[in-house]
Design a protein around this motif. Structure first.
Motif, PDB file in Angstrom:
ATOM      1  N   ALA A   1       0.838  -1.209   0.000  1.00 22.45           N
ATOM      2  CA  ALA A   1       0.000   0.000   0.000  1.00 22.45           C
ATOM      3  C   ALA A   1       0.866   1.250   0.000  1.00 22.45           C
ATOM      4  O   ALA A   1       1.996   1.255   0.504  1.00 22.45           O
ATOM      5  N   TRP A   2       0.334   2.310  -0.577  1.00 19.47           N
ATOM      6  CA  TRP A   2       0.992   3.614  -0.583  1.00 19.47           C
ATOM      7  C   TRP A   2       0.197   4.587   0.280  1.00 19.47           C
ATOM      8  O   TRP A   2      -0.882   4.269   0.782  1.00 19.47           O
ATOM      9  N   GLN A   3       0.754   5.781   0.414  1.00 22.21           N
ATOM     10  CA  GLN A   3       0.035   6.868   1.059  1.00 22.21           C
ATOM     11  C   GLN A   3       0.413   8.176   0.390  1.00 22.21           C
ATOM     12  O   GLN A   3       1.485   8.294  -0.214  1.00 22.21           O
ATOM     13  N   VAL A   4      -0.496   9.141   0.465  1.00 20.28           N
ATOM     14  CA  VAL A   4      -0.182  10.483  -0.020  1.00 20.28           C
ATOM     15  C   VAL A   4       0.653  11.165   1.060  1.00 20.28           C
ATOM     16  O   VAL A   4       0.215  11.259   2.210  1.00 20.28           O
ATOM     17  N   PRO A   5       1.859  11.622   0.742  1.00 20.91           N
ATOM     18  CA  PRO A   5       2.725  12.175   1.794  1.00 20.91           C
ATOM     19  C   PRO A   5       2.191  13.484   2.361  1.00 20.91           C
ATOM     20  O   PRO A   5       1.428  14.202   1.707  1.00 20.91           O
ATOM     21  N   SER A   6       2.594  13.774   3.572  1.00 19.81           N
ATOM     22  CA  SER A   6       2.264  15.064   4.184  1.00 19.81           C
ATOM     23  C   SER A   6       3.096  16.164   3.534  1.00 19.81           C
ATOM     24  O   SER A   6       4.210  15.924   3.063  1.00 19.81           O
TER      25      SER A   6
ATOM     26  N   GLY B   1       0.537  18.383   9.322  1.00 18.17           N
ATOM     27  CA  GLY B   1       0.363  17.029   8.814  1.00 18.17           C
ATOM     28  C   GLY B   1      -0.593  16.900   7.652  1.00 18.17           C
ATOM     29  O   GLY B   1      -0.960  15.779   7.275  1.00 18.17           O
ATOM     30  N   SER B   2      -1.023  18.007   7.060  1.00 23.64           N
ATOM     31  CA  SER B   2      -1.954  17.954   5.936  1.00 23.64           C
ATOM     32  C   SER B   2      -1.258  17.400   4.696  1.00 23.64           C
ATOM     33  O   SER B   2      -0.036  17.487   4.545  1.00 23.64           O
ATOM     34  N   ALA B   3      -2.046  16.849   3.788  1.00 22.93           N
ATOM     35  CA  ALA B   3      -1.503  16.176   2.609  1.00 22.93           C
ATOM     36  C   ALA B   3      -0.862  17.173   1.648  1.00 22.93           C
ATOM     37  O   ALA B   3      -1.270  18.331   1.550  1.00 22.93           O
TER      38      ALA B   3
END
Length: 420
Positions: free
Chosen positions: A230-235, A242-244
């Motif tokens: 899985a991936w994530q949208v970085p901050s 901590g918003s994307a």
């Protein structure tokens, strides 16, 4: 008269002239548009005095024959009022079309009843470090599992005229709404070339797609259910909340492509890890044959992610010196967008740094930070930073004089050039 900050009603026309601009004194004007509601009659004035809790609307001598009241003056409000069955994108943008300023608004057909489809909450999925009350999606808590950018809308900044154009000609939901409200949405063929040149791929649609791709890029069933890939949208590394990280529009050439394309881009990091996992770009030029085509670059080697690059840049001695000296002058630092660009098998990071302070309190570009291959530099300009990171400082420019010609030679010579 219509824009993103015109959130209150306004009374125009009539006996009260408006200030247009200053030129050897005041130059006045008066609203000539057809929008708004006539306030010449006492009944209308009384009704709006009650509606807006403002008795002066009823008594003011500045209101009379020709006066009109304008409200619902933001682009999003006007499109939603005309077509409440559409979900409005959070970022309207202005363009000059046929000599008039028009706000361009992307609109979506949505539903939460599409069979066997994953749901997402638009308000959460489209939030990032640039989202505020002005840019947020209108339907904040709207849960959807079907979304298509089916309509492009325009709002005239002077008279508020709203035009809706069909964009997705195959969307069955839009076709149904067009049957229910005939002549509300114009055919796609009526989009004039001057307007088409300004249309772009919408950010909120892209944010929904990138959020879903954090899981659905996986094609192996076992990996999908374990979440191991899985991936994530970085901050956003330039923010502390901590918003994307927001997606960015860039003109870039992806690996294997022959020409630059106007694109909307974003990055991914592996879930729970800071290194770069993937880079995604969509062809955002509405005039391009590949409009809407998404390319996903998967990173197979260890490449620093945005937060790692930002941390490394902050540790450069020149940055510490710059910050200390700047804050000694009662100024603050504003970090610009940390841009990621694929380049020659690696990724180039570029970030402008601004100083804000003093009476004017607007940002001034002071430095540019660049990182490539784990080498961060901090210089006064983009050119200097690129020269430093690629090790070409002091390179001699080619001669600026034209080569000599033989007597009688009439062959056209190339013009003198500066630095390559």
């Amino acid at each position: 008269y219509y824009g993103e900050k015109t959130e209150q009603y306004s009374i125009v026309g009539g006996p009260q002239k408006e200030l247009d601009y200053e030129k050897n004194g005041e130059v006045t004007t008066s609203f000539k548009g057809k929008s708004g509601v006539d306030l010449s009659g006492g009944f209308n004035r009384a009704a709006y005095a009650v509606a807006f809790s403002e008795p002066q609307i009823l008594y003011s001598g500045a209101i009379g024959d020709g006066s009109r009241i304008l409200y619902n003056r933001t682009p999003k409000e006007r499109v939603e009022a005309v077509a409440p069955w559409l979900t409005i994108d959070g970022d309207a943008y202005p363009a000059v079309v046929d000599g008039r300023i028009k706000w361009i608004v992307d609109a979506y057909t949505t539903t939460n009843g599409y069979p066997y489809a994953s749901r997402t909450t638009l308000g959460d999925t489209t939030a990032d470090s640039l989202t505020d009350s002005q840019r947020a999606v209108v339907a904040q808590q709207n849960q959807v599992n079907y979304i298509r950018n089916s309509v492009k809308a325009t709002v005239d900044a002077y008279d508020g005229t709203v035009d809706l154009y069909q964009w997705d000609t195959k969307d069955p939901v839009l076709k149904t709404w067009m049957k229910a409200f005939p002549d509300t949405v114009k055919p796609k063929g009526e989009i004039e070339p001057d307007l088409l040149a300004h249309l772009r791929y919408p950010q909120d649609m892209f944010k929904v797609q990138r959020e879903l791709l954090t899981r659905y890029h996986v094609t192996d069933p076992e990996q999908f259910y374990t979440g191991s890939d899985a991936w994530q949208v970085p901050s956003d590394p330039t923010q502390k909340d901590g918003s994307a990280v927001p997606p960015y529009y860039l003109s870039l050439k992806m690996p294997g492509e022959q020409e630059q394309k106007f694109s909307l881009t974003t990055t991914f990091t592996p879930s729970g890890r800071p290194n770069l996992g993937a880079f995604m770009a969509v062809d955002a030029d509405a005039n391009s044959k590949g409009y809407g085509s998404i390319r996903l670059l998967r990173v197979t080697s260890t490449v620093q992610g945005p937060s790692q690059v930002q941390s490394e840049l902050n540790s450069v001695p020149e940055v510490a010196t710059f910050v200390r000296d700047l804050r000694g002058t009662d100024s603050e630092i504003d970090y610009g967008n940390l841009l990621t660009v694929p380049l020659d098998g690696g990724f180039l990071y570029v970030e402008p740094v601004y100083a804000r302070g003093g009476a004017a309190n607007y940002p001034l570009l002071k430095k540019v930070a660049v990182s490539y291959g784990g080498k961060p530099v901090f210089k006064d300009s983009l050119a200097e930073a690129l020269n430093a990171v690629f090790g070409v400082e002091g390179a001699e420019p080619p001669p600026t004089t034209q080569p000599p010609t033989e007597p009688g030679d009439t062959t056209p010579q190339p013009p003198a050039t500066g630095s390559a």
